[in-house]
Design a protein around this motif. Structure first.
Motif, short mmCIF file in Angstrom:
data_model
loop_
_atom_site.label_atom_id
_atom_site.label_comp_id
_atom_site.label_asym_id
_atom_site.label_seq_id
_atom_site.Cartn_x
_atom_site.Cartn_y
_atom_site.Cartn_z
N MET A 14 0.83 -1.20 0.00
CA MET A 14 0.00 0.00 0.00
C MET A 14 0.86 1.25 0.00
O MET A 14 0.60 2.21 -0.72
CB MET A 14 -0.92 0.02 1.24
N GLN A 15 1.88 1.22 0.83
CA GLN A 15 2.72 2.41 0.93
C GLN A 15 3.46 2.66 -0.39
O GLN A 15 3.53 3.79 -0.88
CB GLN A 15 3.71 2.27 2.09
N ASN A 16 3.95 1.59 -0.95
CA ASN A 16 4.65 1.67 -2.23
C ASN A 16 3.72 2.24 -3.30
O ASN A 16 4.09 3.07 -4.12
CB ASN A 16 5.14 0.27 -2.60
N PHE A 17 2.48 1.82 -3.26
CA PHE A 17 1.46 2.24 -4.22
C PHE A 17 1.13 3.72 -4.08
O PHE A 17 0.91 4.44 -5.03
CB PHE A 17 0.21 1.37 -4.00
N LEU A 18 1.10 4.19 -2.83
CA LEU A 18 0.62 5.54 -2.57
C LEU A 18 1.70 6.61 -2.59
O LEU A 18 1.44 7.77 -2.85
CB LEU A 18 -0.11 5.58 -1.22
N ARG A 19 2.91 6.20 -2.25
CA ARG A 19 3.99 7.18 -2.22
C ARG A 19 4.37 7.62 -3.63
O ARG A 19 4.65 6.78 -4.47
CB ARG A 19 5.22 6.55 -1.54
N VAL A 20 4.40 8.92 -3.88
CA VAL A 20 4.74 9.42 -5.21
C VAL A 20 6.17 9.94 -5.15
O VAL A 20 6.46 10.90 -4.44
CB VAL A 20 3.78 10.55 -5.63
N ASP A 21 7.07 9.21 -5.82
CA ASP A 21 8.49 9.56 -5.65
C ASP A 21 9.28 9.45 -6.95
O ASP A 21 10.50 9.30 -6.92
CB ASP A 21 9.12 8.65 -4.58
N THR A 36 9.37 7.02 -9.02
CA THR A 36 9.61 5.65 -9.48
C THR A 36 8.49 5.28 -10.46
O THR A 36 7.32 5.46 -10.13
CB THR A 36 9.57 4.65 -8.30
N PRO A 37 8.83 4.74 -11.62
CA PRO A 37 7.77 4.35 -12.56
C PRO A 37 6.86 3.29 -11.94
O PRO A 37 7.32 2.42 -11.21
CB PRO A 37 8.55 3.78 -13.75
N LYS A 38 5.58 3.39 -12.24
CA LYS A 38 4.60 2.47 -11.64
C LYS A 38 4.90 1.01 -11.93
O LYS A 38 4.68 0.14 -11.09
CB LYS A 38 3.18 2.79 -12.14
N VAL A 39 5.40 0.73 -13.12
CA VAL A 39 5.71 -0.66 -13.47
C VAL A 39 6.74 -1.22 -12.49
O VAL A 39 6.62 -2.35 -12.02
CB VAL A 39 6.28 -0.74 -14.91
N GLU A 40 7.71 -0.38 -12.18
CA GLU A 40 8.75 -0.83 -11.25
C GLU A 40 8.18 -1.05 -9.85
O GLU A 40 8.52 -2.00 -9.16
CB GLU A 40 9.85 0.24 -11.18
#
Ligand SMILES: Cc1cc2nc3c(=O)[nH]c(=O)nc-3n(C[C@H](O)[C@H](O)[C@H](O)COP(=O)(O)OP(=O)(O)OC[C@H]3O[C@@H](n4cnc5c(N)ncnc54)[C@H](O)[C@@H]3O)c2cc1C
Ligand code: SF4
Lengths: 98, 435
Positions: free
Chosen positions: B392-399, B401-405
């Motif tokens: 969830m955190q990975n999904f929500l954090r905007v940093d 990083t490309p979404k595919v990665e």
């Protein structure tokens, strides 16, 4: 790893209402020299911390704060380590909310 | 010795005992009910959610004067790791109906009210009386009870054992086994008082609307267990319970667990500034269908938690207790009306009727769940909650990083923690046990 503050169960029991049946413990620990693993686990598992280790390394019980949950019965009755009964009618913990 | 003989003696004035005593008295039977507490409810602990339907079958007008707290309009499920929770909420204005379906209650107050209704129906209710033993004849037939009063033995045609999860009488008489550490959970609970308006603001409620939160995850530290937070009118019931066998194995303390739950960043703001007024503990039957003991015999039946009739997956117990108590009483009444003796053969009617009810059907549906939860407790209560949180955190954090990665990282972390076969195996086992 953070250090956790220790929880004082005595303070929690202070919220509760009890009618202590003086001189009539409803749970008794069988005399022993070395405590069984079951009995030792009660030092941690009893939610009212009624079980304590004596200076001589034996497990003792003080039932005054007992909330009558039955956990020690479930763990220790089969091995014969304790005798478990309910307090006499009307005595023991008296929940206002439950 | 109390000379008069009763049609039935009911041991215990909890949910099951009160339902049985009420039903028996309503049908004109001579009933004696014995309760060890100062009053009905003074020994009882619950969350507590009351299910209206099962009470309505006993007392149709209960809403008029029963001590109800809030009717539930919202249910939250939280999957927690140490710093976060992933939630599933269901809220509907449909639950603001004229006759609400579920309420929060405070057991000590509710039971007292219930017991008053039992008395009004004509049962003799004797509190402050601990039943010490069942009285049996030479053939083992139960013919009454012995108490800690000076009266000695009291006789009845049938004894209804409604003594709760830690019932001593049935086990002492060899009618059923004592509760096992891997089949019962120990729950600890506190009552947190706050002004009404504060509770309503914190939980997003209006008037008597209520909400409950069920929580699972790392809060139980890899043990099979759950936490709960229930909003009452002016207080919050908060507690956590885990299998006794797990406490025994891990050496975790129940109060330590409760304390960590209270200090969790998702929980602490809800109870901030509250005044605690009670600390309670109680066992909950968790063995499900496979733990149900023999339910009847010569001169006796067993109902409610004493018979392990508790649906741990749905946190339903009081409604199964009330229903089994009522059905046992109805069966006893039928046997009595036919002027038949209270033999095991005749009382088997109780089991037959119970098998037809939701009580046994629901427990049967989940018969494999308790064992699965216990053997897989590390995965369900530690690994998955942590993985879900990271995902969830990975999904929500905007940093940047490309979404595919991001997706690849999440997949990898799941497979690394549990392997493909582990993941499929868990999903398959869960689905099968749920079916
Ligand atoms: C923390 C917690 C949360 C829960 N939450 C929910 C919930 O939200 N919803 C729900 O439906 N269920 C819930 N349950 C389960 C529910 O509380 C039980 O299923 C229900 O109370 C069982 O009713 P009972 O009558 O069988 O037993 P109890 O309500 O336990 O009653 C047993 C009675 O017998 C008496 N007794 C026992 N032995 C003797 C004796 N020898 N002599 C005289 N009297 C005796 C006791 O004092 C007691 O009054 C919860 C349980 C716990 C512990
Ligand atoms: S019954 Fe419960 S509270 Fe009482 S001594 Fe045993 S474990 Fe402790």
């Amino acid at each position: 790893m953070s250090i956790e503050p220790s929880v004082r169960v005595e303070d929690k029991l202070f919220y509760n209402r009890y009618l202590v049946d003086a001189g009539r413990a409803h749970i008794k620990v069988r005399p022993h020299t070395t405590p069984s693993p079951e009995l030792l686990s009660m030092l941690k598992a009893c939610p009212a911390r009624c079980y304590e280790l004596s200076d001589k390394g034996q497990v003792e019980i003080t039932v005054d704060g007992c909330i009558e949950c039955g956990t020690c019965r479930v763990i220790c009755e089969a091995s014969g380590d304790i005798e478990w009964s309910y307090p006499r009618g009307g005595y023991g913990v008296l929940f206002k909310f439950g | 010795m109390i000379e008069e003989k009763f049609d039935a003696i009911v041991v215990g004035a909890g949910m099951a005992g009160n339902a049985a005593a009420l039903t028996l008295a309503q049908r004109g039977l001579k009933v004696l009910q014995l309760e060890r507490g100062e009053y009905s409810g003074s020994k009882n602990v619950q969350g507590a959610i009351l299910y209206a339907d099962m009470l309505e079958k006993l007392i149709p007008d209960f809403r008029e004067d029963a001590p109800l707290e809030r009717h539930l309009v919202e249910q939250r499920f939280w999957m927690m790791d140490d710093r976060s929770h992933t939630g599933l909420h269901y809220r509907s204005d449909d639950f603001n109906e004229e006759k609400p379906n579920r309420y929060t209650i405070i057991r000590a107050q509710f039971d007292r009210w219930f017991s008053q209704r039992v008395r009004e129906a004509g049962a003799t209710v004797l509190c402050e009386t601990t039943v010490t033993e069942l009285a049996q004849d030479a053939y083992g037939k139960v013919i009454g009870v012995r108490t800690d009063r000076a009266d000695g033995e009291i006789h009845a045609d049938v004894v209804v054992l409604a003594e709760g999860v830690n019932g001593l009488l049935g086990t002492r008489a060899g009618l059923r086994a004592r509760p096992q550490p891997d089949k019962v959970a120990l729950a600890v609970k506190e009552m947190h008082f706050l002004p009404r308006e504060t509770i309503e603001a914190r939980f997003n409620l209006r008037g008597d609307e209520g909400v409950v939160i069920e929580a699972a995850g790392t809060i139980s530290r890899g043990m099979t267990g759950m936490g709960f937070i229930y909003a009452n009118k002016e207080c919050i019931s908060l507690g956590i319970g885990c299998l006794v066998a797990d406490f025994q194995r891990t050496g975790e303390t129940p109060y330590g667990l409760l304390d960590r739950f209270k200090r969790h960043p998702s929980v602490a703001p809800l109870i901030e500034g509250s005044e605690v007024k009670e600390y309670a503990a109680h066992l909950i039957p968790e063995g499900g269908f496979n733990a149900i003991p023999q339910l009847f015999g010569d001169g006796w039946v067993v109902v409610g938690d004493a018979a392990q009739l508790n649906n741990a997956i749905h946190r339903e117990g009081s409604n199964l207790a009330m229903t089994s108590g009522r059905i046992a009483a109805e069966a006893i009444f039928q046997v009595k009306s036919r002027k038949d003796p209270m033999t095991a053969d005749n009382l088997s009617l109780y089991k037959k009727m119970l098998d037809e009810s939701f009580v046994i059907k629901d427990l049967k549906k989940y018969k494999d769940m308790p064992a699965l939860m216990h053997t897989q407790s590390q995965n369900f209560f530690l690994t998955y909650p942590e993985l879900v949180s990271r995902a969830m955190q990975n999904f929500l954090r905007v940093d940047g990083t490309p979404k595919v990665e991001k997706e690849r990282t999440t997949f990898k972390s799941f497979v690394k923690a549990r392997s493909w076969s582990g993941l499929f195996g868990d999903a398959f086992r869960l689905a099968r046990a749920w079916r």
